[in-house]
Design an enzyme around this catalytic site. Structure first.
Site, PDB file in Angstrom:
ATOM      1  N   SER A 183       0.794  -1.227   0.000  1.00  0.00           N
ATOM      2  CA  SER A 183       0.000   0.000   0.000  1.00  0.00           C
ATOM      3  C   SER A 183       0.824   1.275   0.000  1.00  0.00           C
ATOM      4  CB  SER A 183      -0.938   0.017   1.210  1.00  0.00           C
ATOM      5  OG  SER A 183      -0.207  -0.068   2.423  1.00  0.00           O
ATOM      6  N   HIS A 211      -5.717  -3.554  -1.990  1.00  0.00           N
ATOM      7  CA  HIS A 211      -5.394  -2.597  -3.050  1.00  0.00           C
ATOM      8  C   HIS A 211      -5.350  -3.254  -4.429  1.00  0.00           C
ATOM      9  CE1 HIS A 211      -4.366   0.756  -0.317  1.00  0.00           C
ATOM     10  NE2 HIS A 211      -4.027  -0.228   0.501  1.00  0.00           N
ATOM     11  N   LYS A 242     -12.048   0.830  -0.569  1.00  0.00           N
ATOM     12  CA  LYS A 242     -11.227   1.327  -1.674  1.00  0.00           C
ATOM     13  C   LYS A 242     -12.040   1.266  -2.967  1.00  0.00           C
ATOM     14  CE  LYS A 242      -7.228   0.198   1.069  1.00  0.00           C
ATOM     15  NZ  LYS A 242      -8.004  -0.049   2.300  1.00  0.00           N
TER      16      LYS A 242
END
Length: 395
Positions: A183, A211, A242
């Site tokens: 990340s 991610h 996200k």
């Protein structure tokens, strides 16, 4: 003053940076989240968000959250284990399991509590947990809660991983836990080599796709799908905060593993279940990922453009292979200073300092969304170039 208060009063770091006028945290946003936001009363370009698909203000997702709130209320007032399971949770779990290619899944209230509750209870005193030394803090906390022997290897160093595996008793469970996309640095786990070592040493693998979802693989199924190794990975986790434009997380695996977690994962059993609105929002975003491939295509188009621009401008960006672009500063004070200079120019970026990185690896983190434009990237690169040169970070 008691001993605790006396000890805590000596924590002066935030105050020091406040006095310098470069403290960058807890800025208030007074608008919806998109490529532009109102922060501290001024319009800034948002290059610090994890909303890779740019869906946090999508009307379809908003309406799904509103409809779920009207049907179920604002909360579940209990854990999934007791009174907090909605049909909506079960539907989302089935869809997530199918999406990432596993038999079953569990939805948690946050992504952090997924790693905290899964890593800590899959192994026992006679087993091993082996982690990359740059794994996310939630993985670190999860392994700290485990009674297993804990081993670490140097970031993406497969020789170091093999040496750790060689320390393990052959008859014990060996769980390798790794971020799919790291990340802070934006690089990928060397999953093909990790799988080879898994098979050589009879280990198991858990991949954090926080991610990776939305960004890599067919329809955004993640890094495991990107490498074609979903079947070789035992446990996959992901987050909603996200690409899925909500809050929450999930873990997916075979039915036996999920059944064990359902009855033993403490952060699942003893946390109130995810709100109807958040669950419905994540489900709507998941549907959009699968039906609008142009979003992922746009993200990669703007990512590749930005990577080229930053490299050509002379920035040190490391080994990133993702929409996460680290701009290395390698000095804590200058990291805060350049963050402040950028904000003054209307650009929000995230400073990364210890313990999120080593002291010599401080950086500012640029993150891209599918909705960013070339004009916005150009402005950011030009202004950040000026800021970095002003502080003699780049020439």
């Amino acid at each position: 003053m008691g001993l605790l208060q006396d000890k805590l009063s000596k924590f002066r770091l935030p105050q020091l940076y406040m006095e310098m006028g470069v403290y960058p945290y807890f800025r208030e946003i007074d608008s919806h989240q998109d490529t532009e936001v109102i922060m501290d009363g001024k319009k800034v370009l948002m290059f610090g968000s994890n909303s890779y698909m740019g869906l946090t203000y999508d009307e379809r997702i908003i309406e799904a959250a509103i409809a779920a709130t009207r049907k179920y209320g604002t909360g579940c007032a209990g854990s999934r284990f007791l009174n907090g399971t909605l049909d909506l949770h079960v539907q989302l779990e089935k869809e997530l399991a199918e999406f990432v290619g596993k038999e079953d899944a569990l939805v948690y209230s946050t992504g952090f509590t997924v790693n905290e509750g899964v890593v800590s209870c899959l192994t026992d005193r006679n087993d091993y947990i082996i982690c990359d030394d740059r794994d996310h803090a939630s993985i670190v906390d999860g392994r700290r809660l485990s009674f297993s022997t804990q081993l670490k290897y140097k970031h993406n160093d497969m020789e170091a991983l093999e040496k750790e595996l060689q320390k393990c008793k052959p008859e014990s469970v060996k769980l390798i836990v790794v971020d799919g996309v790291f990340s802070m640095e934006g690089d990928l786990a060397n999953l093909p080599e990790i799988v080879r070592l898994k098979e050589k040493y009879n280990a198991s693998i858990m991949v954090d796709e926080a991610h990776g979802l939305g960004v890599f693989g067919h329809q955004g199924r993640g890094v495991c799908d990107h490498f074609g190794l979903t079947d070789q990975v035992d446990v996959i986790m992901g987050t909603f905060s996200k690409s899925l434009a909500s809050i929450g997380g999930f873990v997916a695996a075979d039915k036996d593993t999920i059944n064990w977690l359902r009855h033993n994962s403490r952060s699942y059993i003893f946390s109130a279940s995810n709100t109807p609105a958040a669950t419905a929002a994540a489900r709507a975003a998941l549907h959009i990922l699968q039906t609008e491939p142009e979003r992922k295509a746009n993200l990669w188009k703007i990512t590749n453009y930005a990577l080229d621009r930053f490299r050509n401008a002379g920035f040190e960006i490391g080994e990133t292979e993702s929409p996460i672009i680290p701009l290395y500063v390698r000095d804590t004070d200058k990291t805060f200073e350049v963050t402040k200079l950028a904000f003054d120019e209307g650009i929000f970026i995230n400073p990364v300092i210890p313990p999120a990185c080593a002291p010599q690896d401080t950086l500012v983190r640029v993150a891209l969304m599918a909705t960013h434009t070339k004009e916005q990237v150009d402005y950011a690169v030009d202004k950040l170039t000026e800021c970095f040169k002003k502080l003699n970070i780049i020439k």
